[in-house]
Write a protein that holds these residues in place. Structure first.
Motif, PDB file in Angstrom:
ATOM      1  N   ALA A 143       0.948  -1.109  -0.083  1.00 28.81           N
ATOM      2  CA  ALA A 143       0.278   0.033  -0.033  1.00 28.81           C
ATOM      3  C   ALA A 143       0.964   1.250  -0.158  1.00 28.81           C
ATOM      4  CB  ALA A 143      -0.838  -0.057   1.266  1.00 28.81           C
ATOM      5  N   ARG A 144       1.869   1.205   0.843  1.00 21.86           N
ATOM      6  CA  ARG A 144       2.748   2.397   1.160  1.00 21.86           C
ATOM      7  C   ARG A 144       3.494   2.795  -0.364  1.00 21.86           C
ATOM      8  NH1 ARG A 144       5.440   0.378   5.021  1.00 21.86           N
ATOM      9  NH2 ARG A 144       3.937   1.269   6.639  1.00 21.86           N
ATOM     10  N   GLU A 145       3.991   1.536  -0.888  1.00 18.80           N
ATOM     11  CA  GLU A 145       4.920   1.588  -2.181  1.00 18.80           C
ATOM     12  C   GLU A 145       4.132   2.013  -3.288  1.00 18.80           C
ATOM     13  OE1 GLU A 145       6.962  -1.643  -4.912  1.00 18.80           O
ATOM     14  OE2 GLU A 145       7.375  -1.920  -2.892  1.00 18.80           O
ATOM     15  N   LEU A 188      -1.405   3.334  -2.334  1.00 22.25           N
ATOM     16  CA  LEU A 188      -2.956   2.783  -2.214  1.00 22.25           C
ATOM     17  C   LEU A 188      -3.566   2.649  -0.983  1.00 22.25           C
ATOM     18  CD1 LEU A 188      -2.385  -0.372  -4.564  1.00 22.25           C
ATOM     19  CD2 LEU A 188      -3.480   1.733  -5.270  1.00 22.25           C
ATOM     20  N   SER A 189      -4.632   2.392  -0.791  1.00 23.26           N
ATOM     21  CA  SER A 189      -5.360   2.237   0.488  1.00 23.26           C
ATOM     22  C   SER A 189      -5.181   0.651   0.623  1.00 23.26           C
ATOM     23  CB  SER A 189      -6.845   2.507   0.384  1.00 23.26           C
ATOM     24  OG  SER A 189      -7.659   1.351  -0.543  1.00 23.26           O
ATOM     25  N   SER A 190      -5.105   0.406   2.006  1.00 23.07           N
ATOM     26  CA  SER A 190      -4.906  -0.803   2.556  1.00 23.07           C
ATOM     27  C   SER A 190      -5.964  -1.859   1.667  1.00 23.07           C
ATOM     28  CB  SER A 190      -5.071  -1.292   3.947  1.00 23.07           C
ATOM     29  OG  SER A 190      -5.988  -0.941   4.211  1.00 23.07           O
ATOM     30  N   TYR A 191      -7.311  -1.294   1.429  1.00 21.08           N
ATOM     31  CA  TYR A 191      -8.288  -2.250   0.876  1.00 21.08           C
ATOM     32  C   TYR A 191      -7.944  -2.346  -0.713  1.00 21.08           C
ATOM     33  CZ  TYR A 191     -10.762  -0.095   4.750  1.00 21.08           C
ATOM     34  OH  TYR A 191     -11.080   0.446   5.952  1.00 21.08           O
ATOM     35  N   ASP A 192      -7.294  -1.443  -1.583  1.00 23.52           N
ATOM     36  CA  ASP A 192      -7.117  -1.547  -2.819  1.00 23.52           C
ATOM     37  C   ASP A 192      -5.862  -2.520  -2.916  1.00 23.52           C
ATOM     38  OD1 ASP A 192      -9.242  -0.166  -3.827  1.00 23.52           O
ATOM     39  OD2 ASP A 192      -7.994   1.715  -4.152  1.00 23.52           O
ATOM     40  N   ALA A 193      -4.914  -2.309  -1.773  1.00 14.07           N
ATOM     41  CA  ALA A 193      -3.688  -2.966  -1.934  1.00 14.07           C
ATOM     42  C   ALA A 193      -3.810  -4.626  -1.619  1.00 14.07           C
ATOM     43  CB  ALA A 193      -2.854  -2.689  -1.022  1.00 14.07           C
ATOM     44  N   SER A 194      -5.137  -5.003  -1.001  1.00 11.32           N
ATOM     45  CA  SER A 194      -5.422  -6.214  -0.679  1.00 11.32           C
ATOM     46  C   SER A 194      -5.722  -7.053  -2.213  1.00 11.32           C
ATOM     47  CB  SER A 194      -6.499  -6.366   0.210  1.00 11.32           C
ATOM     48  OG  SER A 194      -7.786  -5.876  -0.284  1.00 11.32           O
ATOM     49  N   TYR A 195      -6.211  -6.214  -3.008  1.00 11.05           N
ATOM     50  CA  TYR A 195      -6.472  -6.850  -4.411  1.00 11.05           C
ATOM     51  C   TYR A 195      -5.158  -7.123  -5.024  1.00 11.05           C
ATOM     52  CZ  TYR A 195     -11.170  -6.150  -3.683  1.00 11.05           C
ATOM     53  OH  TYR A 195     -12.529  -6.181  -2.754  1.00 11.05           O
TER      54      TYR A 195
END
Length: 138
Positions: free
Chosen positions: A94-96, A99-106
């Protein structure tokens, strides 16, 4: 091995008329035939997507019920929550990629399962390209 990770932006086009496109309908056909994987937050996100569309007058309460019932019959594999050490990896992704953690989960699920990602979210598409994750193409 899963071949497609699906995000809610694509599913909106399956049930909300003005969001339908050849891309969303092609993804629907692929999911119906071959299945897809989604992270554990999927039920919350997809329910919220439909409820917000209902509150904005874009679809009816009956449409929401029908959409959720229809999705329940689709071969969509909701993956279980990650263990705590994996959450650190999610935060890194997410940080890199901003993204939000939600989007990063995908994105994380697509990386982990070596799958294509189906999304209409431009920031998520850009992040996938930077991460070397193939995007679903209609």
């Amino acid at each position: 091995m899963v071949s497609l990770v699906l995000d809610p932006s694509v599913v909106a086009g399956w049930y909300i008329g003005d969001e339908s496109s050849p891309y969303t309908q092609s993804a629907r056909a692929v999911v119906a035939a071959n299945g897809a994987a989604v992270p554990c937050l999927w039920p919350y996100e997809i329910t919220n997507l439909f409820l917000m569309a209902e509150r904005r007058g874009r679809i009816s309460a009956d449409d929401v019920s029908l959409a959720l019932e229809s999705l329940g019959a689709m071969p969509i594999d909701v993956r279980p929550a990650m263990a705590a050490p994996s959450a650190a990896g999610l935060a890194r992704i997410a940080r890199e990629h901003g993204l939000s953690s939600y989007d990063a989960s995908y994105l994380e699920l697509a990386i982990r399962s070596r799958s294509m990602l189906a999304t209409l979210d431009q920031a998520l598409r850009d992040a996938a390209a930077r991460a070397g994750v193939p995007l679903f193409v209609a």
